[in-house]
Scaffold this motif. Structure first.
Motif, PDB file in Angstrom:
ATOM      1  N   VAL A   1       0.830  -1.208   0.000  1.00  0.00           N
ATOM      2  CA  VAL A   1       0.000   0.000   0.000  1.00  0.00           C
ATOM      3  C   VAL A   1       0.863   1.257   0.000  1.00  0.00           C
ATOM      4  CG1 VAL A   1      -1.716   1.300   1.327  1.00  0.00           C
ATOM      5  CG2 VAL A   1      -1.906  -1.188   1.159  1.00  0.00           C
ATOM      6  N   THR A   2       1.984   1.217   0.707  1.00  0.00           N
ATOM      7  CA  THR A   2       2.818   2.404   0.873  1.00  0.00           C
ATOM      8  C   THR A   2       3.693   2.647  -0.347  1.00  0.00           C
ATOM      9  OG1 THR A   2       2.895   1.999   3.259  1.00  0.00           O
ATOM     10  CG2 THR A   2       4.580   3.455   2.347  1.00  0.00           C
ATOM     11  N   PRO A   3       3.591   3.810  -0.985  1.00  0.00           N
ATOM     12  CA  PRO A   3       4.462   4.092  -2.128  1.00  0.00           C
ATOM     13  C   PRO A   3       5.920   4.244  -1.692  1.00  0.00           C
ATOM     14  CG  PRO A   3       2.571   5.599  -2.081  1.00  0.00           C
ATOM     15  CD  PRO A   3       2.613   4.892  -0.764  1.00  0.00           C
ATOM     16  N   PRO A   4       6.855   3.998  -2.597  1.00  0.00           N
ATOM     17  CA  PRO A   4       8.273   4.061  -2.218  1.00  0.00           C
ATOM     18  C   PRO A   4       8.732   5.452  -1.821  1.00  0.00           C
ATOM     19  CG  PRO A   4       8.009   3.597  -4.570  1.00  0.00           C
ATOM     20  CD  PRO A   4       6.658   3.505  -3.964  1.00  0.00           C
ATOM     21  N   TYR A   5       7.998   6.481  -2.201  1.00  0.00           N
ATOM     22  CA  TYR A   5       8.413   7.847  -1.855  1.00  0.00           C
ATOM     23  C   TYR A   5       7.773   8.313  -0.551  1.00  0.00           C
ATOM     24  CZ  TYR A   5       4.449   7.924  -5.077  1.00  0.00           C
ATOM     25  OH  TYR A   5       3.282   7.637  -5.726  1.00  0.00           O
ATOM     26  N   ALA A   6       7.120   7.403   0.183  1.00  0.00           N
ATOM     27  CA  ALA A   6       6.475   7.773   1.450  1.00  0.00           C
ATOM     28  C   ALA A   6       7.270   7.236   2.627  1.00  0.00           C
ATOM     29  CB  ALA A   6       5.057   7.204   1.489  1.00  0.00           C
ATOM     30  N   GLY A   7       6.978   7.759   3.805  1.00  0.00           N
ATOM     31  CA  GLY A   7       7.556   7.213   5.015  1.00  0.00           C
ATOM     32  C   GLY A   7       7.007   5.813   5.264  1.00  0.00           C
ATOM     33  N   GLY A   8       7.813   4.971   5.928  1.00  0.00           N
ATOM     34  CA  GLY A   8       7.328   3.641   6.276  1.00  0.00           C
ATOM     35  C   GLY A   8       7.301   2.673   5.117  1.00  0.00           C
ATOM     36  N   PHE A   9       8.009   2.989   4.022  1.00  0.00           N
ATOM     37  CA  PHE A   9       8.077   2.032   2.895  1.00  0.00           C
ATOM     38  C   PHE A   9       9.084   0.933   3.255  1.00  0.00           C
ATOM     39  CE2 PHE A   9      10.166   0.871  -1.217  1.00  0.00           C
ATOM     40  CZ  PHE A   9       9.100   0.124  -1.699  1.00  0.00           C
ATOM     41  N   PRO A  10       8.682  -0.324   3.189  1.00  0.00           N
ATOM     42  CA  PRO A  10       9.580  -1.394   3.653  1.00  0.00           C
ATOM     43  C   PRO A  10      10.626  -1.835   2.636  1.00  0.00           C
ATOM     44  CG  PRO A  10       7.394  -2.280   3.164  1.00  0.00           C
ATOM     45  CD  PRO A  10       7.328  -0.790   2.895  1.00  0.00           C
ATOM     46  N   GLY A  11      10.627  -1.266   1.454  1.00  0.00           N
ATOM     47  CA  GLY A  11      11.616  -1.668   0.455  1.00  0.00           C
ATOM     48  C   GLY A  11      11.234  -2.914  -0.318  1.00  0.00           C
ATOM     49  N   THR A  12       9.986  -3.311  -0.252  1.00  0.00           N
ATOM     50  CA  THR A  12       9.546  -4.499  -0.981  1.00  0.00           C
ATOM     51  C   THR A  12       9.496  -4.233  -2.489  1.00  0.00           C
ATOM     52  OG1 THR A  12       7.343  -3.754  -0.351  1.00  0.00           O
ATOM     53  CG2 THR A  12       8.193  -5.650   0.806  1.00  0.00           C
ATOM     54  N   GLU A  13       9.625  -5.304  -3.239  1.00  0.00           N
ATOM     55  CA  GLU A  13       9.489  -5.232  -4.695  1.00  0.00           C
ATOM     56  C   GLU A  13       8.080  -5.685  -5.060  1.00  0.00           C
ATOM     57  OE1 GLU A  13      11.621  -4.330  -7.116  1.00  0.00           O
ATOM     58  OE2 GLU A  13      13.116  -3.734  -5.607  1.00  0.00           O
ATOM     59  N   PRO A  14       7.521  -5.168  -6.137  1.00  0.00           N
ATOM     60  CA  PRO A  14       6.215  -5.679  -6.566  1.00  0.00           C
ATOM     61  C   PRO A  14       6.275  -7.187  -6.790  1.00  0.00           C
ATOM     62  CG  PRO A  14       6.824  -3.738  -7.837  1.00  0.00           C
ATOM     63  CD  PRO A  14       8.041  -4.119  -7.033  1.00  0.00           C
ATOM     64  N   TYR A  15       5.172  -7.867  -6.551  1.00  0.00           N
ATOM     65  CA  TYR A  15       5.126  -9.302  -6.856  1.00  0.00           C
ATOM     66  C   TYR A  15       5.514  -9.509  -8.323  1.00  0.00           C
ATOM     67  CZ  TYR A  15       2.821 -10.765  -2.532  1.00  0.00           C
ATOM     68  OH  TYR A  15       2.549 -11.064  -1.224  1.00  0.00           O
ATOM     69  N   PRO A  16       6.310 -10.534  -8.602  1.00  0.00           N
ATOM     70  CA  PRO A  16       6.689 -10.783 -10.001  1.00  0.00           C
ATOM     71  C   PRO A  16       5.483 -11.257 -10.809  1.00  0.00           C
ATOM     72  CG  PRO A  16       7.401 -12.596  -8.595  1.00  0.00           C
ATOM     73  CD  PRO A  16       6.850 -11.543  -7.677  1.00  0.00           C
ATOM     74  N   HIS A  17       5.512 -10.977 -12.094  1.00  0.00           N
ATOM     75  CA  HIS A  17       4.473 -11.511 -12.983  1.00  0.00           C
ATOM     76  C   HIS A  17       4.887 -12.935 -13.343  1.00  0.00           C
ATOM     77  CE1 HIS A  17       2.460 -11.610 -17.153  1.00  0.00           C
ATOM     78  NE2 HIS A  17       1.595 -11.958 -16.237  1.00  0.00           N
ATOM     79  N   ASP A  18       4.253 -13.907 -12.713  1.00  0.00           N
ATOM     80  CA  ASP A  18       4.661 -15.310 -12.862  1.00  0.00           C
ATOM     81  C   ASP A  18       3.405 -16.169 -12.999  1.00  0.00           C
ATOM     82  OD1 ASP A  18       5.607 -17.894 -12.652  1.00  0.00           O
ATOM     83  OD2 ASP A  18       7.022 -17.438 -11.023  1.00  0.00           O
TER      84      ASP A  18
END
Lengths: 168, 344
Positions: free
Chosen positions: B140-157
């Motif tokens: 939910v948290t965009p990478p430019y916001a506070g509290g972004f955990p550094g996750t990558e989008p789920y891969p398209h698989d």
């Protein structure tokens, strides 16, 4: 929303004169909120990137887990010439607390009903919470601080409807 | 949502606006460094959005700023004689709310929700659904916001998505029901194609007509009647960038959140309880990270994109856009602007 805001320094000596007119078409459903943020004083606001900065609330600190001490910025005048002080802050808070659901997104943003403000002097106040509220500064993003005349003559629809709640 | 203690939200039944709202500069404002830099701002509520776009692109003097430009209109603004396109990284997310409360399909199983997340090609959605004016979502948290955990989008698989769905026991012949509104129809159809192709299941899309939106909103927030969808493609915002769970995650998944679809999630409630009472900013940020990681790892939604906010702005307006609001204190006009040429 966070428990910390960055201080914003007032540029007392600025000399830029407002100039020009822009015409805007904004269909966003929050346009009414944007109008208030363009026109009303508020405890905190956000910078371009969305990070909170102090506005009327110049600085704040938790003196214990349930008490937030607030420094009210000096030198603020409302559009009608009234000085903005801790008394205006408290009036706005008390008016907001009258509502059961003051914020359209929902009661998640309410500040606990038993929260009270104690005025220390014209530019300092203490907010006493019945339980710790780490999100209170963010919740104050939805609080507006108008002059006495606003509350006495218009309110958020109070004059016409008796309450601001439920009709807008 | 609840009477005691009270938990509720507002639903707009209508928005009445005057034809115009005129703001004039407060020359005595304390924050002179910030502004106001314009003498007057006029909000025109009597000009339809499409007409406003024509006026800002093709003429000068009638409309200077149009908000909420659709990605479909972006190129038109970019190539116009009089306007410039401003794309602002905004605190906005588009996601598929998962109705974890259905009883005839395993939507309460994280494997199903992960399958949905791995079935969707977000890069294509950014490209074809948002004209490039969005970022693939990883929670939910965009990478430019506070509290972004550094996750990558789920891969398209698609293969792994299909395997997970089968493992979770998706019933043979059970169609996936997706609902949305007209504004999100294009990306929803792209998502539906991906789900259909990747998972090999039937997918039905319904677009809620404007006159039925209020009833749909009632059903979602009241949580009394069964919801008529499995996935609701939905856009949400935040009013600051500092700690998104307070406004985004709490509204989407919280026990008192108006948009929660399905039962409360105990681990989420525990974290939100700590978050709401934490007064140390650093710990608050850590909790923000933990909360977004939890909703990502549990795939509580089908995370799609973080769309940019698009504005069409007259070329002689130095526009300052915001991530969370539309304020014009720092916006100014140059000497070539029509209002200054005309002595405004």
């Amino acid at each position: 929303m966070t428990g910390q805001v960055t201080s914003e320094v007032a540029a007392e000596g600025g000399s830029r004169m407002p100039v020009g007119t822009v015409n805007v078409v904004d269909p966003h459903p929050l346009n009414w909120l944007y109008i208030t943020w363009n026109t009303m004083e508020e405890p905190v606001r956000t910078d371009e990137r969305g990070h909170m900065v102090g506005a009327v609330l110049e600085d704040s600190r938790w003196t214990d887990e349930k008490t937030l001490e607030v420094d009210v910025r000096r030198g603020i005048r409302f559009q009608d010439g009234e000085k903005c002080t801790a008394h205006n802050f408290k009036r706005a808070f008390d008016e907001m607390q009258r509502w059961k659901a003051p914020h359209p997104p929902g009661t998640n943003l309410n500040i606990h009903q038993e929260t009270t403000i104690e005025i220390v002097d014209d530019y300092k106040l203490l907010i006493h919470f019945p339980q710790p509220d780490g999100l209170v500064l963010g919740k104050m993003r939805g609080m507006h601080i108008p002059s006495t005349r606003f509350w006495d003559e218009i309110g958020f629809g109070y004059k016409k409807q008796g309450s601001g709640e439920g009709h807008w | 949502m609840r009477a005691e203690p009270l938990a509720c939200t507002w639903l707009d039944t209508r928005q009445d606006r005057t034809d115009k709202v005129v703001l004039t500069a407060n020359h005595d404002h304390w924050n002179k460094e910030r502004g106001p830099r314009l003498e007057k701002v006029v909000f025109h509520n009597d000009i339809p959005h499409a007409e406003a776009l024509n006026l800002v692109c093709d003429a000068e003097g009638e409309v200077d700023i149009v908000t909420e430009v659709s990605p479909a209109d972006a190129e038109r603004v970019r190539s116009s004689e009089h306007a410039r396109l401003h794309a602002i990284d905004a605190m906005r997310v588009v996601l598929g709310l998962v109705n974890r409360g259905v009883t005839d399909a395993p939507l309460d199983d994280a494997r199903t929700r992960r399958a949905f997340n791995m079935a969707v090609d977000r890069d294509r959605m950014v490209r074809e659904g948002f004209g490039g004016y969005a970022y693939p979502a990883a929670g939910v948290t965009p990478p430019y916001a506070g509290g972004f955990p550094g996750t990558e989008p789920y891969p398209h698989d698609p293969a792994e998505a299909k395997r997970l769905l089968a493992e979770a026991g998706w019933p043979e012949g059970r169609a996936l029901r997706i609902a949305t509104n007209a504004d999100l129809e294009v990306p929803t159809n792209l998502m539906a194609e991906d789900l259909r192709d990747s998972l090999g299941i039937e997918v039905e899309v319904s677009v809620t007509p404007g006159d039925q939106m209020l009833a749909g909103q009632h059903a979602l927030v009241e949580k009394v009647m069964p919801l008529p969808f499995d996935l609701l493609v939905f856009a949400w915002i935040d009013l600051t960038s500092d700690a998104p769970p307070a406004f985004m995650h709490g509204e989407l998944y919280g026990e008192t959140g108006p948009f929660r679809a399905g039962p409360p999630v105990e681990a989420f409630e525990n974290l939100m309880g700590k978050f709401a009472t934490e007064v140390d900013p650093d710990r608050l940020n850590e909790l923000s990270v933990e909360i977004d990681k939890l909703v990502y790892e549990e795939s509580l939604s089908l995370f799609l994109v973080y769309p940019q906010a698009l504005y069409a702005v007259n070329k002689n307006v130095d526009f300052v856009g915001y991530a969370t609001t539309f304020e014009l204190a720092e916006t100014e006009v140059n000497e070539k602007h029509w209002s200054r040429r005309n002595g405004g």
